[in-house]
Design an enzyme around this catalytic site. Structure first.
Site, short mmCIF file in Angstrom:
data_model
loop_
_atom_site.label_atom_id
_atom_site.label_comp_id
_atom_site.label_asym_id
_atom_site.label_seq_id
_atom_site.Cartn_x
_atom_site.Cartn_y
_atom_site.Cartn_z
N ASP A 118 0.85 -1.19 0.00
CA ASP A 118 0.00 0.00 0.00
C ASP A 118 0.89 1.25 0.00
O ASP A 118 1.89 1.32 0.71
CB ASP A 118 -0.90 -0.01 1.24
CG ASP A 118 -2.03 1.00 1.15
OD1 ASP A 118 -3.20 0.57 1.03
OD2 ASP A 118 -1.75 2.22 1.18
N ASN A 143 -13.02 -3.01 2.17
CA ASN A 143 -14.06 -2.00 2.25
C ASN A 143 -15.00 -2.11 1.06
O ASN A 143 -14.57 -2.36 -0.07
CB ASN A 143 -13.43 -0.60 2.26
CG ASN A 143 -12.72 -0.29 3.57
OD1 ASN A 143 -13.25 -0.60 4.64
ND2 ASN A 143 -11.54 0.28 3.49
N GLU A 187 -12.12 3.85 -1.14
CA GLU A 187 -11.59 4.91 -2.00
C GLU A 187 -11.37 4.42 -3.43
O GLU A 187 -11.62 5.16 -4.38
CB GLU A 187 -10.25 5.42 -1.45
CG GLU A 187 -10.42 6.34 -0.26
CD GLU A 187 -9.07 6.77 0.33
OE1 GLU A 187 -8.02 6.47 -0.28
OE2 GLU A 187 -9.10 7.38 1.41
N VAL A 188 -10.84 3.23 -3.56
CA VAL A 188 -10.49 2.74 -4.90
C VAL A 188 -11.52 1.69 -5.32
O VAL A 188 -11.69 0.68 -4.64
CB VAL A 188 -9.07 2.14 -4.92
CG1 VAL A 188 -8.72 1.65 -6.33
CG2 VAL A 188 -8.04 3.16 -4.44
N HIS A 234 -10.12 -4.79 -3.23
CA HIS A 234 -8.78 -5.01 -2.69
C HIS A 234 -8.92 -5.48 -1.26
O HIS A 234 -9.74 -4.96 -0.49
CB HIS A 234 -7.91 -3.75 -2.76
CG HIS A 234 -8.58 -2.49 -2.32
ND1 HIS A 234 -9.53 -1.84 -3.09
CD2 HIS A 234 -8.46 -1.76 -1.19
CE1 HIS A 234 -9.95 -0.76 -2.45
NE2 HIS A 234 -9.33 -0.71 -1.28
N HIS A 255 -7.00 -5.69 2.15
CA HIS A 255 -5.85 -5.18 2.89
C HIS A 255 -5.31 -6.31 3.78
O HIS A 255 -6.10 -7.01 4.44
CB HIS A 255 -6.25 -4.04 3.83
CG HIS A 255 -6.80 -2.82 3.16
ND1 HIS A 255 -6.06 -1.66 2.99
CD2 HIS A 255 -8.02 -2.56 2.62
CE1 HIS A 255 -6.81 -0.73 2.40
NE2 HIS A 255 -8.01 -1.25 2.17
#
Ligand code: DGP
Length: 121
Positions: free
Chosen positions: A33, A91, A99-100, A104, A106
């Protein structure tokens, strides 16, 4: 939500933007990240075009789902986190502040991560 082909992770997958790669196979890519929130903070993404877990869990094939989950485990082991422990998080949507808009996962580790508590309300 429609998938945006120009999101930053799509561009990383196409090699248009560099990343600090830690792992890649047919189904997944893992990289550090850019704004680490733990001593080790790596993102694992599917190679397919999925906005988030909501999208992935409905449309991805069993092979893609297995591929991503296997990759998460493998990356965590290769990062040396299997013994000490790690946290995974994905998320989805506004309440999570995603956000993206490319799924993804994490992986956080390399330190005591504290308890995951946040008061409701
Ligand atoms: P999320 O809030 O779950 O959507 O997390 C997005 C994460 O992506 C955030 O921790 C920062 C990271 N990130 C954003 N842009 C880039 C980038 O260009 N490269 C890398 N490696 N990470 C990025």
């Amino acid at each position: 939500m429609a998938y945006d082909d120009n999101n930053i992770f799509a561009r990383i997958l196409r090699g248009e933007i560099p990343c600090k790669k830690v792992y890649e196979d047919d189904h997944a890519l893992a990289f550090h990240d850019v704004k680490p929130q733990a001593r080790t903070h790596v993102l694992v993404i599917p190679k397919g075009a999925y906005v988030s877990m909501e999208d992935f869990s409905q449309r991805a094939s069993d092979a893609e789902i297995a591929g991503l989950i296997r990759a998460v485990g493998k990356v965590a082991r290769e990062l040396g986190l299997a013994e000490s422990g790690y946290r995974i998080l994905a998320n989805h949507g506004p309440d999570s502040r995603q956000e993206v808009p490319h799924l993804h996962i994490h992986i956080f580790g390399g330190q005591d991560l504290g308890r995951l508590i946040s008061p409701a309300g």
